[in-house]
Design a protein around this motif. Structure first.
Motif, PDB file in Angstrom:
ATOM      1  N   ALA A  15      -0.633  -3.276   0.692  1.00 41.41           N
ATOM      2  CA  ALA A  15      -1.690  -3.024  -0.289  1.00 41.41           C
ATOM      3  C   ALA A  15      -1.133  -2.082  -1.361  1.00 41.41           C
ATOM      4  CB  ALA A  15      -2.902  -2.395   0.399  1.00 41.41           C
ATOM      5  N   GLY A  16      -1.555  -2.270  -2.586  1.00 41.27           N
ATOM      6  CA  GLY A  16      -1.106  -1.417  -3.685  1.00 41.27           C
ATOM      7  C   GLY A  16       0.032  -2.001  -4.493  1.00 41.27           C
ATOM      8  N   ARG A  60      -3.796  -6.949  -5.630  1.00 46.21           N
ATOM      9  CA  ARG A  60      -3.033  -5.706  -5.526  1.00 46.21           C
ATOM     10  C   ARG A  60      -3.509  -4.855  -4.360  1.00 46.21           C
ATOM     11  NH1 ARG A  60      -4.156  -1.020  -8.379  1.00 46.21           N
ATOM     12  NH2 ARG A  60      -5.423  -2.272  -9.772  1.00 46.21           N
ATOM     13  N   GLY A  61      -4.794  -4.838  -4.097  1.00 45.74           N
ATOM     14  CA  GLY A  61      -5.325  -4.019  -3.012  1.00 45.74           C
ATOM     15  C   GLY A  61      -5.293  -4.687  -1.653  1.00 45.74           C
TER      16      GLY A  61
END
Length: 190
Positions: A15-16, A60-61
């Motif tokens: 994640a990220g 992205r998360g």
């Protein structure tokens, strides 16, 4: 004979980390890391190999497995398998069980018939009462203040979006579910 990883890669994306460059996220992306890896190592060992390219996106998360193709043949086959899976999901929307909205206990398309599939684990807000169900709500672009292109959400003018879920665990104010995505619409898991 080339090793299997010269044909395809499965990456555990945290994640990220953005998959493709866009907006403020142009440098540290999965695609950028794949390019760096390819030019530093793979292209020297296997000069005829293509740079690995992601076959789908994860937000992205979102953490999860990201499938990448490393040859033209693998890219064609895996893209076809994803497309076949989406076609099976969309074709099933013509069945009597596939009316608009959430269906309780109805049988949709069999995920086991799909060459490739997308399955997510999700934490929902609130306790879901049904052990399993289906969601059949079109998703399309809708206008949103401050965004020129809008965003993707439930929309009567959108494309068919079909998902199945089953409850894994109920908590006091939330539920953990396993969601199988049968069509590949942007932001469908939301």
């Amino acid at each position: 004979m080339r090793p299997w990883w010269c044909l395809q890669l499965a990456i555990c994306k945290p994640a990220g980390l953005q998959v493709l460059p866009k907006g403020l996220f142009c440098q540290r992306t999965v695609l950028g890391l794949l390019q760096q890896y390819h030019y530093q190592k793979r292209s020297l060992e296997y000069p005829d190999s293509l740079m690995p390219a992601p076959l789908h996106r994860l937000g992205r998360g979102t953490s999860g497995v990201l499938l990448c193709a490393c040859t033209a043949e693998a890219r064609v086959k895996l893209t076809r398998d994803f497309s076949t899976s989406t076609e099976l999901g969309v074709a099933s929307l013509d069945t009597p069980a596939a009316t608009s909205g959430v269906q309780k206990g109805t049988a949709g398309p069999d995920p086991a018939q799909r060459p490739l599939g997308k399955m997510y684990r999700a934490l929902t807000s609130g306790v879901i009462q049904h052990d399993q169900s289906e969601v059949n709500v079109p998703i399309g672009p809708v206008s949103y203040p401050g965004l020129n292109t809008g965003l993707f959400a439930a929309s009567s003018t959108g494309k068919p979006a079909y998902s199945q879920y089953r409850v894994l665990e109920r908590r006091q104010d939330s539920t953990i579910v396993e969601v199988t995505i049968l069509t590949g619409r942007p932001h469908q898991i939301r």
